[in-house]
Design an enzyme around this catalytic site. Structure first.
Site, PDB file in Angstrom:
ATOM      1  N   HIS A  12      35.028  78.587 -38.486  1.00  0.00           N
ATOM      2  CA  HIS A  12      35.996  77.566 -38.092  1.00  0.00           C
ATOM      3  C   HIS A  12      36.063  77.479 -36.585  1.00  0.00           C
ATOM      4  CE1 HIS A  12      38.353  81.242 -37.856  1.00  0.00           C
ATOM      5  NE2 HIS A  12      39.398  80.615 -37.354  1.00  0.00           N
ATOM      6  N   HIS A  56      38.998  91.723 -38.331  1.00  0.00           N
ATOM      7  CA  HIS A  56      39.852  90.708 -37.703  1.00  0.00           C
ATOM      8  C   HIS A  56      41.241  91.282 -37.438  1.00  0.00           C
ATOM      9  CE1 HIS A  56      41.732  86.728 -36.955  1.00  0.00           C
ATOM     10  NE2 HIS A  56      40.509  86.429 -36.547  1.00  0.00           N
ATOM     11  N   ASP A  94      38.038  82.244 -30.886  1.00  0.00           N
ATOM     12  CA  ASP A  94      37.565  83.606 -31.123  1.00  0.00           C
ATOM     13  C   ASP A  94      36.461  83.654 -32.175  1.00  0.00           C
ATOM     14  OD1 ASP A  94      39.676  82.831 -32.880  1.00  0.00           O
ATOM     15  OD2 ASP A  94      39.962  84.914 -33.482  1.00  0.00           O
ATOM     16  N   HIS A  95      36.033  82.488 -32.637  1.00  0.00           N
ATOM     17  CA  HIS A  95      34.923  82.429 -33.598  1.00  0.00           C
ATOM     18  C   HIS A  95      33.752  81.577 -33.097  1.00  0.00           C
ATOM     19  CE1 HIS A  95      37.083  84.376 -37.045  1.00  0.00           C
ATOM     20  NE2 HIS A  95      38.094  84.100 -36.227  1.00  0.00           N
TER      21      HIS A  95
END
Lengths: 304, 304
Positions: free
Chosen positions: B63, B271, B67-68
């Site tokens: 997504h 996470h 942070d991704h």
């Protein structure tokens, strides 16, 4: 003396390695923090240097190569998560806003603070920022794309009050700024104490110049004359002088030549190519031209 | 057995810390490398794990939270500097291309390879990638924005030849694939050796599922049934279950509930919120529900 120092967060060149981060540094002027360049990972380098991410209100970007600006979105995004309120001012070439505004809008739809982009004419040597104690000027550099350095120059400082005179003449606090501004002081009996008996001369204003990335460019020497500290890129040693020319970078010797010709106080070289396992070759070549040279390294803090 | 393993490059949550990188991992299927999520700094994490940046041809993005995915541009830019030629395929929600294509065009004007974006319907459980030995499926997750996990499933494997039969019956090499596909073998004298005397059953195909970021979502259990290894986000412990709901994340206990209900082989939680200095609280809470749980950590490589 009021604080004026530089902390290196990253001093590698295009390819980040385990030894060097991309370009980023903090200029601390009287506890006001300025970020200069913002390579990928800068938010983590700031944490490593125990700098709170919301300490900076002003970010100066030299040019739009990734190793100088890919950390911007991460920084802004995390500042937002940390509840930043203060406006953030970003200085750099015009394309900065058109590139990053869509990302800010998408990734930070509920931004809690304003981000203002201030386009910088990278071809001009001009004021880009000013406050009570500091002026920041652009320094036009010659790189493959529009690029400028930044000169941080303290404004003229006030003289010091001579030790003991405040008590001796019972000078009220509200008069001190006037005296520092040059006024004499009149005693209750009408006697005038001349200013030179009350003050000693101000410290000379200090200056720091950041020049990365650039081809050897003697045109900038007049802008750098007598700066206390010069950070100048030195991507290559003499062995790769041809690459320096080809890619619009400088050798360590060329950086030192600029430093010598501008009569700077100290030279800090950085933006090292990842090909040099031992950067002392860069240091040695620079020092043959300008002895007061040192190598930048991550986490180095150096007074201006 | 053919290699099928996962290497964790980063398993922190939104705020990168000195302990944890943002989300990124390598899935190695028979020495084919797949990158799953690409937090800021991923190119450096890859170097730290001694993975050549041009080893990956496929990147799966769960997504569009920073942070991704904030490491994508740095990765692409460095791949370009390293002279990459092979096309790069990026899978993720539709906005990915409209956001990153302008940056690719600007920052890599002379890109030496093609970047193809493959829009993924994050609401569907569907095939997003397929090759001779592997199928990758999307797993719809429930997050604040469109988000999906990815399921890596080996295709049915071929049976093994029984030890010694090739020599015993003098089976020519060109016949081996036919026998593995189920054929019997006829000797020169006409005698037929039935397939079950020549082969032993294939290993069951293995599967790995990556589920980050998501609210506790039992709808995904049927998609995860019997997977060998499940990475499931566990941002919070029970103490912050309300935050998990508020921010569409899971607690460690919820991750373990999914793992138990899907009868997975092993659960890897990650996470982690930066608020947990000691993540063992997350591990303990998960293990009360699903004992075969372990904590993700940077540089961990785990076979599927």
């Amino acid at each position: 003396m009021e604080k004026f120092e530089v902390t290196i967060l990253g001093c590698g060149s295009a390819l980040p390695t385990r030894r060097h981060n991309g370009s980023a540094q903090i200029v601390n002027v009287r506890e006001k923090y300025f970020l200069v360049d913002c390579a990928e990972g800068t938010q983590v380098f700031l944490r490593e240097n125990r700098v709170h991410l919301n300490r900076m209100n002003h970010v100066f970007i030299s040019h739009l190569h990734g190793d100088h600006c890919f950390g911007l979105m991460g920084l802004i995004s995390t500042q937002n998560l940390l509840g930043r309120i203060a406006p953030l001012h970003i200085y750099g070439s015009e394309a900065l806003e058109s590139l990053f505004r869509p990302h800010i809008n998408y990734f930070c739809p509920n931004l809690t603070f304003d981000v203002t982009f201030h386009p910088v004419d990278t071809h001009a040597h001009a004021v880009v920022y000013e406050d009570n104690s500091l002026t920041v000027y652009s320094i036009p550099l010659k790189h493959r794309i529009r690029c400028c350095g930044y000169l941080f120059r303290e404004k003229p400082l006030k003289p010091h009050m001579r030790q003991g005179v405040i008590q001796q003449y019972d000078i009220p606090t509200w008069q001190i700024n006037n005296i520092k501004a040059g006024e004499d002081f009149t005693l209750p009996n009408g006697e005038v104490v001349p200013n030179h008996l009350l003050t000693t001369p101000a410290n000379p204003p200090r200056s720091y110049a950041y020049c990365s990335d650039t081809l050897y460019n003697p045109d900038i020497v007049p802008m750098l004359t007598d700066v206390n500290l010069l950070y100048h890129e030195a991507t290559y040693a003499d062995d790769n002088a041809a690459l320096a020319t080809k890619y619009f970078h400088s050798t360590a010797r060329q950086a030192a030549t600029i430093a010598r010709d501008a009569n700077v106080g100290k030279l800090l070289i950085g933006h090292f190519s990842q090909r040099y396992d031992d950067e002392n070759i860069l240091l040695q070549e620079a020092q043959t031209v300008f002895p007061n040279t040192m190598l930048a390294r991550e986490r180095l803090t150096i007074p201006v």
